[in-house]
Design a protein around this motif. Structure first.
Motif, PDB file in Angstrom:
ATOM      1  N   GLY A  73       0.797  -1.216   0.000  1.00 45.14           N
ATOM      2  CA  GLY A  73       0.000   0.000   0.000  1.00 45.14           C
ATOM      3  C   GLY A  73       0.829   1.264   0.000  1.00 45.14           C
ATOM      4  O   GLY A  73       0.292   2.367  -0.171  1.00 45.14           O
ATOM      5  N   ASN A  74       2.145   1.125   0.177  1.00 48.74           N
ATOM      6  CA  ASN A  74       3.073   2.259   0.097  1.00 48.74           C
ATOM      7  C   ASN A  74       3.502   2.415  -1.361  1.00 48.74           C
ATOM      8  O   ASN A  74       4.180   1.537  -1.906  1.00 48.74           O
ATOM      9  CB  ASN A  74       4.279   1.979   0.992  1.00 48.74           C
ATOM     10  CG  ASN A  74       5.297   3.098   0.982  1.00 48.74           C
ATOM     11  OD1 ASN A  74       5.575   3.698  -0.051  1.00 48.74           O
ATOM     12  ND2 ASN A  74       5.902   3.354   2.137  1.00 48.74           N
ATOM     13  N   GLN A  76      -3.458  -9.718  10.688  1.00 54.13           N
ATOM     14  CA  GLN A  76      -3.047  -9.033  11.916  1.00 54.13           C
ATOM     15  C   GLN A  76      -2.046  -7.923  11.616  1.00 54.13           C
ATOM     16  O   GLN A  76      -2.037  -6.889  12.299  1.00 54.13           O
ATOM     17  CB  GLN A  76      -2.450 -10.033  12.903  1.00 54.13           C
ATOM     18  CG  GLN A  76      -2.166  -9.445  14.277  1.00 54.13           C
ATOM     19  CD  GLN A  76      -1.610 -10.464  15.248  1.00 54.13           C
ATOM     20  OE1 GLN A  76      -1.432 -11.636  14.910  1.00 54.13           O
ATOM     21  NE2 GLN A  76      -1.318 -10.028  16.461  1.00 54.13           N
ATOM     22  N   PHE A  77      -1.201  -8.107  10.602  1.00 49.25           N
ATOM     23  CA  PHE A  77      -0.239  -7.068  10.230  1.00 49.25           C
ATOM     24  C   PHE A  77      -0.958  -5.811   9.761  1.00 49.25           C
ATOM     25  O   PHE A  77      -0.507  -4.695  10.033  1.00 49.25           O
ATOM     26  CB  PHE A  77       0.696  -7.586   9.138  1.00 49.25           C
ATOM     27  CG  PHE A  77       1.659  -8.640   9.602  1.00 49.25           C
ATOM     28  CD1 PHE A  77       2.967  -8.304   9.934  1.00 49.25           C
ATOM     29  CD2 PHE A  77       1.259  -9.964   9.724  1.00 49.25           C
ATOM     30  CE1 PHE A  77       3.857  -9.277  10.375  1.00 49.25           C
ATOM     31  CE2 PHE A  77       2.140 -10.946  10.157  1.00 49.25           C
ATOM     32  CZ  PHE A  77       3.444 -10.602  10.490  1.00 49.25           C
ATOM     33  N   TRP A  78      -2.050  -5.977   9.032  1.00 49.56           N
ATOM     34  CA  TRP A  78      -2.818  -4.812   8.605  1.00 49.56           C
ATOM     35  C   TRP A  78      -3.541  -4.174   9.785  1.00 49.56           C
ATOM     36  O   TRP A  78      -3.431  -2.966  10.011  1.00 49.56           O
ATOM     37  CB  TRP A  78      -3.846  -5.229   7.549  1.00 49.56           C
ATOM     38  CG  TRP A  78      -3.258  -5.670   6.247  1.00 49.56           C
ATOM     39  CD1 TRP A  78      -2.161  -5.148   5.622  1.00 49.56           C
ATOM     40  CD2 TRP A  78      -3.737  -6.727   5.401  1.00 49.56           C
ATOM     41  NE1 TRP A  78      -1.927  -5.815   4.435  1.00 49.56           N
ATOM     42  CE2 TRP A  78      -2.879  -6.785   4.281  1.00 49.56           C
ATOM     43  CE3 TRP A  78      -4.799  -7.629   5.486  1.00 49.56           C
ATOM     44  CZ2 TRP A  78      -3.071  -7.707   3.247  1.00 49.56           C
ATOM     45  CZ3 TRP A  78      -4.996  -8.540   4.466  1.00 49.56           C
ATOM     46  CH2 TRP A  78      -4.141  -8.580   3.358  1.00 49.56           C
ATOM     47  N   ARG A  79      -4.268  -4.979  10.523  1.00 48.45           N
ATOM     48  CA  ARG A  79      -5.156  -4.420  11.546  1.00 48.45           C
ATOM     49  C   ARG A  79      -4.394  -3.851  12.735  1.00 48.45           C
ATOM     50  O   ARG A  79      -4.794  -2.816  13.292  1.00 48.45           O
ATOM     51  CB  ARG A  79      -6.157  -5.480  11.996  1.00 48.45           C
ATOM     52  CG  ARG A  79      -7.174  -5.793  10.906  1.00 48.45           C
ATOM     53  CD  ARG A  79      -8.270  -6.722  11.371  1.00 48.45           C
ATOM     54  NE  ARG A  79      -9.280  -6.894  10.320  1.00 48.45           N
ATOM     55  CZ  ARG A  79     -10.325  -7.712  10.402  1.00 48.45           C
ATOM     56  NH1 ARG A  79     -10.498  -8.448  11.502  1.00 48.45           N
ATOM     57  NH2 ARG A  79     -11.190  -7.802   9.408  1.00 48.45           N
ATOM     58  N   VAL A 118      -4.309  -4.221  -1.018  1.00 52.94           N
ATOM     59  CA  VAL A 118      -4.979  -4.877  -2.144  1.00 52.94           C
ATOM     60  C   VAL A 118      -4.804  -4.060  -3.419  1.00 52.94           C
ATOM     61  O   VAL A 118      -4.496  -4.604  -4.490  1.00 52.94           O
ATOM     62  CB  VAL A 118      -6.470  -5.097  -1.826  1.00 52.94           C
ATOM     63  CG1 VAL A 118      -7.239  -5.470  -3.089  1.00 52.94           C
ATOM     64  CG2 VAL A 118      -6.632  -6.183  -0.775  1.00 52.94           C
ATOM     65  N   GLN A 119      -4.982  -2.759  -3.310  1.00 51.63           N
ATOM     66  CA  GLN A 119      -4.784  -1.912  -4.486  1.00 51.63           C
ATOM     67  C   GLN A 119      -3.363  -2.044  -5.016  1.00 51.63           C
ATOM     68  O   GLN A 119      -3.141  -2.145  -6.232  1.00 51.63           O
ATOM     69  CB  GLN A 119      -5.067  -0.451  -4.136  1.00 51.63           C
ATOM     70  CG  GLN A 119      -6.503  -0.154  -3.800  1.00 51.63           C
ATOM     71  CD  GLN A 119      -6.709   1.330  -3.552  1.00 51.63           C
ATOM     72  OE1 GLN A 119      -6.514   2.158  -4.445  1.00 51.63           O
ATOM     73  NE2 GLN A 119      -7.092   1.675  -2.346  1.00 51.63           N
ATOM     74  N   GLY A 120      -2.395  -2.031  -4.098  1.00 50.58           N
ATOM     75  CA  GLY A 120      -1.003  -2.124  -4.524  1.00 50.58           C
ATOM     76  C   GLY A 120      -0.664  -3.474  -5.123  1.00 50.58           C
ATOM     77  O   GLY A 120       0.073  -3.564  -6.117  1.00 50.58           O
TER      78      GLY A 120
END
Length: 759
Positions: free
Chosen positions: A478-479, A512-515, A531-533
């Motif tokens: 996402g970056n 868990q890494f996202w949240r 997801v976009q990335g």
């Protein structure tokens, strides 16, 4: 056992809302379609048509503002509206046909139903089956006060795209919904984007649903599946009657979309049915609730509760809905044909065909013992044996993956370059040698996992998401800077090393890494941007490397949602039971229905303990290992294999594999996982009059004889049948084949294939 399924009933206040989904996409549907016409993406004609939003629609004026029209309520799909009762499973039956897809007749009722559904959905932006909460208030579709406009264009002869847009002047939140209608199949697709077009953060946006609507029909039954989770109980199909107030909820485990769940469903009503796919390569959720006279369906990213900063975008999953009449087998074959024509990736303009895989490596974990020298030597051995292969496969371990004691361990990922100790000149000599054999080079990657001490961990710690207590780091796609670096780096590896097949794995749960790294008012944002990335990364790999194709893997088959499948194939559909014949034959049933291009292997674990290679060439293992792609599990260094039998079975496989890709699929025995029964199946290509019928007597089966009754047989035709193993041929009238059936008499642990063609 199903992953995260809950049965509950409606109360007076309504069913507990399914946490919705939001996903961000940096590319518009038109751009994606135009850049990847070979993938033949998106369709919208079906579900948009079949769903009615639980609000009144607005009247449409193409390209202009929409006015709210509360008197023009969207009609629910009713049996008899745009269709007639009764199944249609044979060409010309029950109303004739409106189109032919590769010899499979699409009944006029299918297309009439699809058009009826589409016309209702596209009657106005307020009908769109997208919903969310904005600052605590429900938003359904695009409200009239948002100044909605629509644009409609024909992409090609069979695809029409309609785009709806509107913006809330108060908050600056814009909503864009892109819908694609198929004219050659009864299918429709859509995806929505939410963008902050203002100068301030938006209020909280929550519970974003890509699909929120109801379908009307009698006696609904939901067909669902539990996906892959390294178990003999995986890919288990179940049916649940959705009586009034009964609800089923589904979600995967840990953020990979097919882990303990499967984002592919069928809803069968008394007179018609829907096939539904949720395209979200992360943590989705779906709820199906029985109503009086229908079903409510709600699906989306499981958790969204976030503000958007100025200029930011989130997206929803891409929804696919196909309508059908007839039974579940006809529904599966309609999906297979659409999938082959519009989803299955193409390389250099050609659809993927049957492919055999060869590989070789010295002892060691995975491919940690592979070298530039031994890869060429192994290829030469395959050629010396006279065994043709289409893909040379190098899996995990070709990169520097040393631990503190300088031992190579393949899970040490994060330094993406050929190991200079083993590949001092890179992989180009390997790919060049494969090309001289007529084969493509496949290379394994796992870019999203970064382990301590690797290049990415040392040089770009700011690109990594961490969780306390885990030895893994998640590369944050996402970056934008991170994603662009990865794209440029991997593209260079592909081009410098002659890689033709990019295989991407994902061996840990990312949720868990996202949240754990989301702020309180940004819940779901890391997942959505990732997801976009991820999708943008794959789109760019394909765009910048013509002829490249992608294999999707995630601890087996745990990330095979439709957005991923539009860009790839699921070659390695599970890590479980490669040589467990009854179990994997049952797994095949799910794959042949939904994801019909995959890889199989010729292992037989009932003869020997589980191992990397077969100890002998075994015709039974090839019968149980038929798939569009196959790996002969042999140690090519050995001289004591029966290579003549191997080549004979590969010849039979190649002949069958083309029919498995192009034909319609008919299971001829009940689906089971018992070594005490027979398995029989048929693939039929009506446009060529060819097919095959296969019978397999499993090792503990007591019945010596099985009689099967083939499907799709022309009663007035004469069929020539051939058994390529025994050399036997027979000529049968179609009517006799239908009525008397085909008899298999085999010893235990043996299979037979009868190829047939119409005389």
């Amino acid at each position: 056992m199903m992953g995260d399924i809950k049965l509950f009933r409606l109360s007076g206040s309504g069913v507990g809302e399914l946490e919705a989904q939001s996903v961000a996409a940096e590319k518009s549907l038109p751009n994606f379609v135009e850049r990847h016409l070979g993938l033949k993406l998106f369709a919208l004609a079906f579900i948009l048509a079949g769903v009615t939003q639980l609000t009144a629609p607005a009247a449409e004026t193409d390209g202009t503002a929409f006015a709210q029209n509360n008197e023009k309520a969207a009609g629910h799909l009713q049996p008899g509206t745009g269709m007639t009762n009764g199944p249609t499973s044979k060409p010309g039956a029950d109303g004739g046909s409106s189109g032919i897809a590769g010899g499979f007749v699409i009944a006029s009722k299918d297309m009439e139903l699809s058009r009826a559904l589409t016309s209702r959905l596209l009657s106005g932006p307020a009908c769109l089956p997208v919903s969310f909460m904005l600052d605590g208030k429900a938003v359904n579709g695009i409200p009239a006060g948002w100044g909605p406009v629509s644009h409609r264009r024909r992409i090609d002869a069979n695809l029409i795209e309609t785009t709806f847009e509107g913006c809330d002047a108060k908050t600056g939140l814009g909503l864009r919904v892109e819908c694609v209608e198929y004219l050659d199949y009864p299918a429709v697709e859509w995806v929505a984007w939410l963008t902050n077009r203002g100068n301030q953060p938006t209020p909280i946006i929550s519970d974003i649903a890509a699909l929120d609507g109801r379908f009307d029909g009698a006696s609904p039954v939901l067909h669902h599946n539990n996906g892959d989770f390294y178990s003999e109980k995986g890919y288990d199909e179940q049916e649940t009657a959705l009586g009034q107030d009964v609800s089923l909820r589904f979600a995967p485990s840990g953020g990979r979309p097919c882990d303990n769940a499967f984002p592919y469903y069928r809803v069968a009503f008394k007179d018609y049915g829907l096939s539904i796919a949720i395209g979200w390569p992360a943590q989705w959720s779906a709820a199906f609730t029985g109503l009086d006279g229908g079903v409510r369906i709600r699906a989306g990213q499981e958790k969204t509760h976030l503000r958007l900063m100025p200029g930011e975008t989130v997206r929803t999953p891409r929804m696919t809905v196909m309508s059908w009449t007839g039974d579940a087998t006809r529904a599966a074959n309609l999906w297979r044909r659409w999938y082959r024509d519009h989803v299955l990736p193409r390389t250099n303009g050609r659809p993927l065909g049957p492919m055999s895989v060869a590989h070789g490596t010295d002892d060691g974990e995975e491919f940690t013992a592979a070298t530039g020298k031994n890869q060429v030597q192994y290829m030469d051995l395959w050629a010396k044996r006279g065994i043709r292969f289409d893909v040379w496969w190098i899996d995990a371990g070709w990169y520097p993956c040393y631990d503190n004691e300088h031992r190579r361990r393949w899970p040490n990922t994060g330094t993406w370059e050929p190991d200079p100790e083993r590949f001092p000149a890179g992989l180009k000599s390997v790919s060049d040698h494969a090309a001289r054999q007529g084969a493509d080079l496949l290379i394994w990657f796992e870019p999203e996992r970064v382990t301590p001490g690797t290049s990415l961990d040392r040089e770009h710690p700011d690109w990594l998401l961490r969780v306390k207590g885990s030895g893994n780091r998640l590369l944050n796609l996402g970056n934008p800077a991170c994603r662009q670096w990865l794209t440029d780096h991997v593209c260079k590896l592909i081009q410098d090393n002659g890689i033709k097949v990019y295989r991407q794995d994902h061996n840990f749960a990312p949720l868990q890494f996202w949240r754990d790294n989301d702020a309180e008012d940004r819940q779901g944002m890391n997942e959505n941007l990732h997801v976009q990335g991820y999708l943008r990364y794959w789109d760019d790999l394909l765009a910048r490397n013509p002829g490249l194709w992608i294999d999707s893997c995630a601890s087996g088959g745990r990330r095979n949602d439709m957005e991923t499948m539009r860009r790839s194939v699921p070659l390695h559909y599970t890590d479980y039971g490669y040589g467990n014949h009854p179990v994997k034959l049952s797994f095949h049933h799910t794959l042949f229905q939904w994801l019909p291009y995959f890889k199989e292997v010729s292992l037989s674990w009932d003869l020997d303990a589980p191992a990397r290679y077969d100890t002998r060439v075994d015709s039974f293992s090839y019968h149980c290992g038929l798939g569009p792609m196959i790996i002969p599990a042999i140690d090519i260094r050995r001289d004591d294999y029966d290579y003549d039998l191997l080549k004979k079975m590969l010849g039979i496989w190649r002949r069958a594999a083309g029919l498995m890709i192009d034909g319609d699929y008919y299971p001829l025995t009940p689906i089971h996982r018992s070594p005490e029964k027979w398995v029989a199946r048929q693939f039929d290509c009506p446009e060529t009059g060819r097919g095959f019928i296969q019978g397999i007597r499993l090792p503990a089966c007591a019945e010596e004889t099985l009689v099967v009754h083939p499907k799709a047989i022309r009663a007035d035709a004469i069929y020539l049948l051939e058994n390529p193993e025994s050399g036997e041929t027979k000529e049968l009238a179609g009517r006799a084949l239908e009525q008397a059936g085909l008899t298999f008499t085999l010893p235990k642990r043996q299979g037979a294939i009868w190829f047939y063609r119409v005389q």
